[in-house]
Design a protein around this motif. Structure first.
Motif, PDB file in Angstrom:
ATOM      1  N   GLY A  74      56.311 -28.417  41.925  1.00  0.00           N
ATOM      2  CA  GLY A  74      55.727 -29.610  41.336  1.00  0.00           C
ATOM      3  C   GLY A  74      54.692 -30.259  42.231  1.00  0.00           C
ATOM      4  O   GLY A  74      53.651 -30.730  41.754  1.00  0.00           O
ATOM      5  N   ILE A  77      51.501 -27.887  42.258  1.00  0.00           N
ATOM      6  CA  ILE A  77      50.772 -27.966  40.982  1.00  0.00           C
ATOM      7  C   ILE A  77      50.183 -29.355  40.795  1.00  0.00           C
ATOM      8  O   ILE A  77      49.050 -29.508  40.342  1.00  0.00           O
ATOM      9  CB  ILE A  77      51.702 -27.602  39.805  1.00  0.00           C
ATOM     10  CG1 ILE A  77      52.178 -26.149  39.929  1.00  0.00           C
ATOM     11  CG2 ILE A  77      50.989 -27.794  38.472  1.00  0.00           C
ATOM     12  CD1 ILE A  77      53.272 -25.762  38.941  1.00  0.00           C
ATOM     13  N   GLY A  78      50.955 -30.383  41.159  1.00  0.00           N
ATOM     14  CA  GLY A  78      50.473 -31.756  41.020  1.00  0.00           C
ATOM     15  C   GLY A  78      49.254 -32.035  41.877  1.00  0.00           C
ATOM     16  O   GLY A  78      48.342 -32.761  41.468  1.00  0.00           O
ATOM     17  N   GLU A 168      45.583 -24.397  39.688  1.00  0.00           N
ATOM     18  CA  GLU A 168      46.689 -24.936  38.880  1.00  0.00           C
ATOM     19  C   GLU A 168      47.216 -23.880  37.911  1.00  0.00           C
ATOM     20  O   GLU A 168      48.431 -23.680  37.788  1.00  0.00           O
ATOM     21  CB  GLU A 168      46.206 -26.164  38.091  1.00  0.00           C
ATOM     22  CG  GLU A 168      47.259 -26.727  37.151  1.00  0.00           C
ATOM     23  CD  GLU A 168      46.673 -27.654  36.097  1.00  0.00           C
ATOM     24  OE1 GLU A 168      47.401 -27.998  35.155  1.00  0.00           O
ATOM     25  OE2 GLU A 168      45.481 -28.020  36.208  1.00  0.00           O
ATOM     26  N   GLN A 188      55.223 -32.744  39.065  1.00  0.00           N
ATOM     27  CA  GLN A 188      53.787 -32.505  39.193  1.00  0.00           C
ATOM     28  C   GLN A 188      52.968 -33.684  38.677  1.00  0.00           C
ATOM     29  O   GLN A 188      51.932 -34.050  39.266  1.00  0.00           O
ATOM     30  CB  GLN A 188      53.378 -31.213  38.496  1.00  0.00           C
ATOM     31  CG  GLN A 188      53.464 -31.222  36.975  1.00  0.00           C
ATOM     32  CD  GLN A 188      53.313 -29.837  36.389  1.00  0.00           C
ATOM     33  OE1 GLN A 188      53.900 -28.864  36.854  1.00  0.00           O
ATOM     34  NE2 GLN A 188      52.502 -29.726  35.349  1.00  0.00           N
ATOM     35  N   THR A 191      53.337 -36.472  41.259  1.00  0.00           N
ATOM     36  CA  THR A 191      52.539 -36.139  42.444  1.00  0.00           C
ATOM     37  C   THR A 191      51.064 -36.439  42.215  1.00  0.00           C
ATOM     38  O   THR A 191      50.394 -37.032  43.073  1.00  0.00           O
ATOM     39  CB  THR A 191      52.708 -34.647  42.804  1.00  0.00           C
ATOM     40  OG1 THR A 191      54.077 -34.387  43.118  1.00  0.00           O
ATOM     41  CG2 THR A 191      51.838 -34.276  43.996  1.00  0.00           C
TER      42      THR A 191
END
Length: 304
Positions: A74, A77-78, A168, A188, A191
């Protein structure tokens, strides 16, 4: 003699990606309008805070089982989401939207390129042809002004955002099937929100005045972001990053349709670009039936 399958099959997951790409493309006018009430980073933070809250509200009973792998996925990706959305929005403040679309379109070839350079996964022939067609279509959609780069701060920010968007897509594909979709989506989105808010101070972006229109825009786009991220995380468990990228390339087509409904008119060259993007999606799905059968036989031998 085996014939080639000319009619591409679309799975349920691919159909979902096509649907969310339509929604994704339709958010462009809303974001552009919201930026008249707020700076880019604060708005991105507010938007993803709303998105994270919405997903968390429906996932409270499973969040306690969050694993270290899901937390790591997460956060990675975030971070890519924040860079992608944040830098693209910053770039739009100083460069034309057509030029931004051209530069952002580079995420289409960046996905297989990064997969090849970082993961050693060379894309197949048909996905490569499909990506080339989609990228050519995106260049036509961007208009004649999009083909010139002067490497201004806005152009550099948008170029980095394209790399972040590609990262991503690859990261989601890498963690697909290993994490719980809702838990990793909450992490994500949160974040992306926290990082965007943290960057407001060092970049010197002024805080906006309170506005109900800003709140409504953030919540509405946050809900769209929540749906988009959940759908992407779920669908890319079975859809490859390369194929997903070609589907995502349809975003400007839907953005153009929404713009037309709002009074804009696409020139002929842009309509040709839309046709090339659709062609790219179809071509990327074509497979020789013989190749499919050979692959299935190989898989069967592995299980015997």
């Amino acid at each position: 003699m085996k014939s080639t399958r000319l009619i591409p099959s679309i799975s349920k997951a691919e159909a979902v990606l096509i649907l969310i790409t339509m929604i994704w493309g339709g958010t462009f006018l809303l974001v552009q309008h919201a930026l008249s009430y707020s700076g880019p980073l604060f708005f991105v933070g507010l938007r993803f805070a709303a998105a994270a809250s919405i997903v968390a509200l429906f996932s409270l009973h499973i969040l306690r089982d969050l694993t270290l792998l899901e937390l790591k996925a997460g956060v990675f990706i975030g971070t890519s989401i924040m860079l992608g959305y944040g830098l693209q929005t910053i770039g739009l403040q100083s460069i034309p939207s057509s030029q931004s679309a051209f530069i952002t379109a580079l995420y289409v070839p960046f996905v297989p390129l990064l997969q090849w350079l970082v993961l050693g996964r060379r894309p197949g022939l048909m996905p490569s042809v499909g990506i080339a067609l989609a990228f050519a279509g995106l260049m036509l959609l961007s208009g004649p002004n999009g083909a010139s780069l002067n490497f201004s701060p806005g152009e550099i920010a948008t170029l980095i955002s394209a790399i972040a968007i590609a990262a991503e897509i690859i990261l989601i594909g890498a963690y697909a099937g290993k994490v719980d979709v809702r838990r990793v989506t909450v992490v994500q989105l949160a974040t992306a929100s926290v990082l965007s808010f943290l960057l407001v101070v060092p970049t010197g972006e002024p805080l906006p005045d309170f506005s109900w229109m800003l709140i409504i825009s953030a919540v509405g786009l946050g809900a769209a972001s929540a749906a988009i991220q959940l759908a992407i995380n779920w669908a890319q468990q079975t859809v490859s990053p390369t194929r997903a990228t070609v589907i995502y390339a349809g975003e400007p087509v839907w953005a153009g349709i929404v713009g037309r409904m709002a009074g804009e008119r696409l020139p002929l060259v842009a309509l040709l670009g839309a046709v090339l993007i659709v062609a790219g999606v179809i071509v990327s799905e074509l497979k020789g039936r013989k190749k499919v059968e050979i692959s299935e036989e190989a898989e069967q031998r592995k299980t015997d």
